[in-house]
Enzyme design. Structure first.
Site, mmCIF file in Angstrom:
data_model
loop_
_atom_site.group_PDB
_atom_site.id
_atom_site.type_symbol
_atom_site.label_atom_id
_atom_site.label_comp_id
_atom_site.label_asym_id
_atom_site.label_seq_id
_atom_site.Cartn_x
_atom_site.Cartn_y
_atom_site.Cartn_z
ATOM 1 N N ARG A 101 -2.109 12.744 9.958
ATOM 2 C CA ARG A 101 -0.810 13.327 10.286
ATOM 3 C C ARG A 101 -0.542 14.456 9.308
ATOM 4 O O ARG A 101 -0.846 14.346 8.123
ATOM 5 C CB ARG A 101 0.259 12.231 10.191
ATOM 6 C CG ARG A 101 1.564 12.543 10.857
ATOM 7 C CD ARG A 101 2.353 11.263 11.096
ATOM 8 N NE ARG A 101 1.890 10.573 12.293
ATOM 9 C CZ ARG A 101 2.213 9.318 12.610
ATOM 10 N NH1 ARG A 101 2.958 8.608 11.790
ATOM 11 N NH2 ARG A 101 1.776 8.780 13.717
ATOM 12 N N ASP A 125 3.609 -0.391 11.564
ATOM 13 C CA ASP A 125 3.153 0.928 11.154
ATOM 14 C C ASP A 125 2.529 1.582 12.374
ATOM 15 O O ASP A 125 1.834 0.917 13.159
ATOM 16 C CB ASP A 125 2.127 0.819 10.019
ATOM 17 C CG ASP A 125 1.816 2.181 9.405
ATOM 18 O OD1 ASP A 125 2.385 2.478 8.340
ATOM 19 O OD2 ASP A 125 1.016 2.927 9.977
ATOM 20 N N ASP A 156 0.794 -1.230 0.000
ATOM 21 C CA ASP A 156 0.000 0.000 0.000
ATOM 22 C C ASP A 156 0.827 1.281 0.000
ATOM 23 O O ASP A 156 0.353 2.331 -0.410
ATOM 24 C CB ASP A 156 -0.945 0.023 1.210
ATOM 25 C CG ASP A 156 -0.212 0.018 2.548
ATOM 26 O OD1 ASP A 156 1.034 -0.084 2.564
ATOM 27 O OD2 ASP A 156 -0.882 0.098 3.599
ATOM 28 N N HIS A 157 2.087 1.214 0.436
ATOM 29 C CA HIS A 157 2.874 2.429 0.611
ATOM 30 C C HIS A 157 3.612 2.880 -0.650
ATOM 31 O O HIS A 157 4.041 4.035 -0.733
ATOM 32 C CB HIS A 157 3.906 2.234 1.730
ATOM 33 C CG HIS A 157 3.392 2.567 3.095
ATOM 34 N ND1 HIS A 157 2.253 2.021 3.610
ATOM 35 C CD2 HIS A 157 3.878 3.401 4.057
ATOM 36 C CE1 HIS A 157 2.053 2.485 4.836
ATOM 37 N NE2 HIS A 157 3.016 3.337 5.118
ATOM 38 N N SER A 177 5.729 8.284 12.707
ATOM 39 C CA SER A 177 5.630 6.946 12.137
ATOM 40 C C SER A 177 6.538 5.953 12.861
ATOM 41 O O SER A 177 7.538 6.321 13.463
ATOM 42 C CB SER A 177 6.003 6.974 10.655
ATOM 43 O OG SER A 177 5.127 7.804 9.938
ATOM 44 N N ARG A 234 8.536 3.890 11.615
ATOM 45 C CA ARG A 234 9.628 3.416 10.754
ATOM 46 C C ARG A 234 10.927 3.212 11.509
ATOM 47 O O ARG A 234 11.500 4.126 12.104
ATOM 48 C CB ARG A 234 9.816 4.357 9.566
ATOM 49 C CG ARG A 234 10.262 5.747 9.898
ATOM 50 C CD ARG A 234 10.163 6.648 8.679
ATOM 51 N NE ARG A 234 8.772 6.834 8.281
ATOM 52 C CZ ARG A 234 8.331 7.921 7.664
ATOM 53 N NH1 ARG A 234 9.153 8.892 7.369
ATOM 54 N NH2 ARG A 234 7.064 8.039 7.329
#
Length: 794
Positions: free
Chosen positions: A473, A190, A125-126, A680, A682
């Protein structure tokens, strides 16, 4: 036309379109792998109750403690648990999006296991960029990212992971539709994984290394969060939506107010919300730093489970709820209680540049005027993982139908991102898509798109402008790469109504739009439909994985030898090898820089165009801290080299100076401000500094996920005891730790100090504190959590 007549016309139009469509009836899925083992969890909970002297428990405590690996070990001693104890937990499921899955899989592969220990899924999806519309965007993105998708799909096949192809939808919407179950504990790579909490579970966002814990069957560690009770009374009315609950709460708590806490909602107001509405609320709990959010099991959750083919889960949850598992005990104690009367809640608009700057809609026009902003909106965007449910989409379609009937078209680009293929197909079947397109909407691919910076936008480069979105965000440069774009967060209905005005100051609850004939037009408050009357349409099922796949060990994981997108990982070395003359103290560290102000994971490891390097640590490290502000001078992406050679410059980009230190075998430290690592999940924001030689970060405070990610990669996060000491350390100073050896020797209460040798020759000592658990110290000693896992499997 009167509004009741208009509403009747809207319904009739959709009904005609529905009767022309064919779709699959609700078929119950095989729920074997997603139904929590309620009897086992209840049995463990009874053991926990005995250990805790049968005190009343919150719902969050019930779910956490029933997933403990060893309740006696985690809860022994009878002392304070919430906020103090470290819990060893066994999550039931892992979900990964395609950007973060690359590094997680590379780490998992190095563990050498033949399959995942828990059900795991990958969601593409990213990596899909929004530009022209769903079909062309998806086709182009598949071609440009084929190498990564081939890697992910081959690894999924080898290890028995469910692989959701590009076009299937956003990870959080798919998890809610397919995997979430009341009372479950799951992890996702995520920060918005808590979205699944809308179904009454604990879904926690983590870095890839944490996911690897669960995937390898290693107990996952979490410091027991405090539990904040959010008491909802009353009922939403008019234009107020579930999004406004969390926009209001974000303004109240701020971006740090939920750190180390679970938000547990309770009260009659919970039961008036749809399941997907609760998911929206849980999703944005990430913006206050909350570990996750959850709700007691409701009739609307049951209905959603049945509507999405998970009847077996609903029936099992009904039995578990009857035994007291899926709600808080009467008389339980919360660390804090916040009261929200939904009947008094009005729509909110939050931003710009931070999600906690909350303004009631009735005051927003004045706010715009006070700030001196242009009274213009340049684009309106709805959808994303936060607000793309059927209820959201039918509500905005009604706004669009009102506008269409009045002869209005949107005044600015109006983009819609469906959350999943299921939502997209159901929208199309029921005429929702037509309603939006008729007034000027562009429907994008079922993917993250503009919400995470995957937006090819050419109309506002370098210009100050304002966009309204239903996203979660809104940090600088996040959506379109333009630091001057102000993103204001609102509900999808408010965003949609604003698209017809084109003005920031427009208030659809009170203001009118002048029609071409000179007559005023005013919107009426729209209503959405929680669940589709004719069930959900599955859409293109070729995007979907085979359920519960078996590993195919003969599969070769595809990584090209000359790839610029993927590279195998080399283990990080321990800080305490023979090269370190200081034994179990960290080697002498140079200070790279002192970071000023807000430094999110977007600042540390930018997304957008850099997402293509998520599987290539060397390449993506070139973006390390490139939008961070150096407190010594106030410049962005500037660091100083006080030990430079004759041919080297006195200053350069932050990654360049970091690489110079690495080339000199000089480990380094970073000094950071409040809530370092906000945003995020990440883990690259921890991996990249470690790759360049960072051994320690000292901050006024850390965001939870990022602090854990640093620990996982062998970076020591320390907190200033006195936050004023932040300004006493500068670039080029040398730091030696005092007390780390004692800490590693087994004294958890060891006092730690920093001996700082200033460039001027002055020496000072600064007290700091740590949050390391015994297991985390093992990670630190061996160089990373993965190093420690491998050592235990050897």
């Amino acid at each position: 036309m009167s509004f009741p007549a208009l509403r009747k016309g809207v319904v009739a139009r959709r009904a005609v379109q529905r009767c022309l469509a064919t779709h699959a009836p609700v078929v119950e899925k095989d729920c074997t792998s997603i139904t929590p083992p309620y009897e086992k969890l209840l049995g463990k909970l009874e053991r926990v109750r005995e250990l805790l002297n049968h005190r009343p428990l919150t719902l969050a405590e019930k779910i956490l403690y029933s997933h403990l690996t060893d309740p006696e070990k985690s809860l022994a001693g009878g002392g304070k648990i919430r906020g103090d104890a470290y819990l060893q937990l066994n999550p039931q499921r892992v979900a990964m999006q395609d950007a973060s899955a690359q590094m997680a899989l590379l780490q998992f592969m190095s563990a050498g296991l033949p399959r995942c220990a828990v059900p795991t899924s990958i969601h593409c999806d990213h990596l899909i960029q929004a530009a022209d519309g769903a079909a062309s965007d998806l086709e182009r993105s598949i071609i440009s990212n084929q190498e990564v998708f081939d890697f992910l799909e081959s690894a999924a096949r080898k290890y028995g992971i469910e692989f959701w192809k590009p076009g299937s939808g956003i990870i959080h919407q798919i998890v809610l539709e397919n995997y979430a179950a009341p009372g479950m504990l799951m992890l996702g790579t995520d920060s918005h994984t808590p979205n699944a909490g809308g179904l009454g579970l604990l879904a926690i966002g983590v870095g890839g290394a944490d996911a690897v814990d669960a995937m390898t069957g290693t107990p996952w560690e979490l410091k027991a969060p405090q539990v904040v009770g959010i008491h909802l009374t009353g009922e939403l009315d008019g234009w107020a939506t579930p999004k406004d609950i969390i926009l209001y709460l974000t303004g109240k708590l701020t971006v740090r107010g939920g750190t180390g806490r679970i938000l547990e909602y309770f009260g009659p107001g919970v039961h008036t919300q749809s399941c997907t509405g609760l998911a929206t609320v849980a999703n944005m709990g990430a913006e206050v730093g909350a570990t996750t959010s959850t709700f007691p099991y409701t009739a609307n959750m049951r209905a959603y489970l049945h509507a999405t083919g998970r009847g077996p889960v609903a029936r099992a949850a009904d039995e578990a709820a009857a035994k007291g598992y899926l709600s808080a005990d009467e008389g339980c104690d919360y660390d804090k209680v916040i009261e929200i009367n939904l009947s008094k809640l009005e729509p909110m608009i939050n931003g710009p540049f931070t999600p906690d700057l909350a303004t009631p809609l009735s005051k927003f026009g004045s706010f715009v005027q006070e700030r001196g902003w242009k009274d213009e909106v340049s684009a309106c965007l709805i959808g994303s993982c936060t607000n793309s449910s059927y209820e959201d989409m039918t509500r905005v379609a009604e706004v669009a139908e009102q506008a269409r009937a009045a002869g209005l078209k949107t005044q600015v680009p109006f983009l819609c991102t469906p959350g999943s293929e299921q939502i997209r197909a159901t929208m199309e079947r029921d005429g929702v898509t037509t309603s939006l397109q008729d007034v000027g909407a562009m429907v994008l691919a079922n993917a993250c798109g503009p919400c995470i910076g995957q937006w090819k936008r050419d109309d506002a480069k370098g210009k100050e402008n304002a966009i309204l979105t239903s996203f979660n965000r809104n940090f600088k440069s996040r959506n379109d790469g333009n630091s001057y774009t102000m993103n204001f967060l609102a509900s999808p209905t408010i965003v949609t109504a604003m698209a017809f005005s084109g003005k920031l100051s427009f208030n659809p609850t009170t203001d009118s739009i002048t029609l071409p004939n000179g007559e005023p037009f005013k919107f009426s408050s729209p209503r959405g439909q929680d669940l589709p009357s004719n069930g959900f349409s599955l859409g293109n099922q070729s995007y979907y994985p085979s359920p519960i796949p078996e590993p195919q060990p003969e599969t070769e994981v595809i990584i090209k030898s000359d790839s610029q997108r993927l590279e195998l990982l080399e283990p990080f070395s321990s800080h305490f090898g023979p090269q370190n003359p200081r034994g179990l103290e960290l080697p002498a560290l140079k200070v790279l820089m002192r970071v000023r102000g807000k430094c999110t994971t977007d600042h540390i490891s930018a997304a957008g165009p850099w997402l293509k390097y998520k599987g290539h640590l060397t390449n993506i490290s070139e973006n390390t801290l490139i939008t961070a502000v150096n407190d010594e001078g106030g410049d962005i992406n500037v660091a100083f080299d006080h030990d430079r050679g004759a041919m080297e410059t006195a200053s350069d980009t932050i990654p360049t100076i970091a690489k110079r230190l690495k080339s000199r075998n000089q480990p380094w430290a970073l000094i950071a401000d409040e809530n370092y690592g906000e945003g995020s999940a990440r883990e690259h924001a921890a991996l990249q500094p470690r790759f360049y030689g960072c051994a320690m970060i000292v901050a006024r405070s850390f965001a939870r996920i990022h602090e854990t990610n640093l620990k996982k990669q062998g970076v020591l996060p320390l907190w200033f005891v006195d936050t004023a000491d932040y300004s006493r350390i500068g670039s080029g100073d040398t730091i030696e730790t005092i007390g780390v050896a004692t800490l590693l020797g087994g004294d958890a209460n060891a006092a730690i100090k920093l001996r700082v040798l200033k460039r001027s020759g002055e020496a000072i000592e600064i007290p700091v504190k740590h949050t390391m658990s015994a297991d985390q110290l093992n990670w630190f000693r061996t160089g990373s959590a993965l190093n420690y896992i491998r050592s235990q499997m050897a």
